[in-house]
Design an enzyme around this catalytic site. Structure first.
Site, PDB file in Angstrom:
ATOM      1  N   ASP A   1       5.930   1.746  11.001  1.00  0.00           N
ATOM      2  CA  ASP A   1       4.471   1.479  10.428  1.00  0.00           C
ATOM      3  C   ASP A   1       3.680   0.127  10.915  1.00  0.00           C
ATOM      4  OD1 ASP A   1       5.351   3.762   8.694  1.00  0.00           O
ATOM      5  OD2 ASP A   1       6.403   2.366   7.402  1.00  0.00           O
TER       6      ASP A   1
ATOM      7  N   GLU B   1      -1.328  10.131   4.396  1.00  0.00           N
ATOM      8  CA  GLU B   1      -1.014   8.751   4.104  1.00  0.00           C
ATOM      9  C   GLU B   1      -1.671   7.834   5.336  1.00  0.00           C
ATOM     10  OE1 GLU B   1       3.349   8.330   3.852  1.00  0.00           O
ATOM     11  OE2 GLU B   1       3.593   8.925   5.787  1.00  0.00           O
TER      12      GLU B   1
END
Length: 357
Positions: A47, A257
């Site tokens: 991420d 997301e």
């Protein structure tokens, strides 16, 4: 473990988009090779949220570890317990892995799962934003501050009031205003907040409406001290080219997301993960609040179920940071990578393929 940072020298040609790939084959088809090399190999950083602070590139990400899950909710294998920051002077240069900048045990309100973070800075102060489950199992978003980009950071005693779900990403506009984008469905719990309050009974029910508008990410302008919201979070509307909201059943385009915003040539670009269809998609608009109109795909599917990214300008060139599972082929053990990103003359983003086929 030593607290001294580790420096890994990676050849520039390996890291740059379109250059020599690694020799490992993708298990997905047995024929393709990975186009970009992992930034580091001794720590699993996923991420990746990249920023340039004081002339140096810093990458904030989840620190994947191989530990038993504590619950049986979606995403339970992601049990991250601290944050490690990567930094480098230039793309393709040596990458430093800094000691943990924040640990779970140092966040008074958090119980588990330090997921994807982001950071910003102002006046020599650095702010790390992060989601975690509180002691009731509800994701909140916290903030920690420090005097150095890599930390150490000191967490505020409580999460940001009015915060929920996951994946905070902070965009700094040209006027200095800072906006936090956040949200994630399924394990990110966004579907449990449709009424404005947390409702555990919602579960996945509102995700089973393919003909209804999809759940949308959230945005809120940050307060002057960067520690709270200056307003109630609102929906970020993602539209098709007719101006209608993207639908819940439009798995190729709807939000899942990993929200991120950057600005280029006066346009605001909202990019995000589609989740089930495993792409990084993007939409454009004229305001940091949106609405944003879907335009296409930034990154085609990587190896591994999850996909999460950031986009940053470095010395006049644009870069996409992303992750995959090249080193492990295990979804919860991921590695950050980087590829050059190109904005076409018409404002579209040239799609990046993570494999050499």
């Amino acid at each position: 473990m030593s607290t001294r940072p580790t420096i890994l020298a990676l050849a520039s040609a390996v890291l740059l988009a379109g250059c020599a790939s690694t020799s490992l084959e993708s298990p997905s088809d047995g024929a393709s090779t990975f186009r970009h090399a992992p930034l580091v190999r001794e720590a699993f950083i996923a991420d990746p949220s990249a920023h340039v602070f004081d002339g140096r590139i810093y990458v904030y990400g989840s620190h994947d570890v191989d530990e038993p899950p504590r619950d049986d909710e979606p995403g339970s294998a992601f049990v991250m317990r601290d944050y490690r920051v990567l930094s480098m002077d230039r793309i393709g240069g040596p990458v430093m892995v800094h000691p943990p900048g924040l640990r779970l045990e140092d966040v008074p309100w958090a119980d588990r799962q330090l997921w994807a973070p982001d950071a910003t800075h102002r006046d020599g102060r650095y702010y790390l934003y992060f989601p975690a489950k509180d002691h009731d199992g509800i994701f909140r978003i916290g903030v920690a501050t420090g005097d150095r980009p890599e930390g150490p950071f000191t967490a505020q005693p409580e999460p940001i009031p009015g915060s929920y779900s996951i994946d905070p990403a902070v965009f700094v506009d040209d006027d200095g205003a800072r906006y936090m984008y956040f949200g994630g469905i399924h394990g990110g719990q966004l579907q449990r907040w449709v009424s404005g309050r947390y409702d555990p009974a919602m579960g996945e029910t509102d995700l089973q409406q393919p003909d209804a508008p999809a759940l949308m990410p959230r945005v809120a302008r940050l307060s002057a001290d960067l520690l709270t919201f200056a307003e109630t979070p609102r929906e970020v509307m993602l539209l098709d080219d007719t101006g209608a909201p993207l639908l819940g059943g439009d798995l190729d385009r709807r939000f899942f997301e990993a929200a991120w915003v950057h600005r280029h040539d006066g346009r605001y670009y909202f990019s995000y993960s589609t989740g089930d269809t495993h792409t990084i998609a993007y939409a454009t608009g004229d305001s940091p609040y949106g609405p944003f109109t879907y335009r296409g795909v930034v990154l085609t599917p990587v190896q591994g179920w999850t996909t999460h990214h950031s986009i940053v300008e470095v010395d006049g060139r644009w870069w996409l940071f992303y992750h995959d599972t090249e080193l492990t082929d295990r979804t919860h053990l991921r590695s950050a990578k980087v590829a050059e990103l190109v904005h076409e003359a018409d404002g579209r983003i040239r799609t990046i393929d993570p494999f050499v086929r």
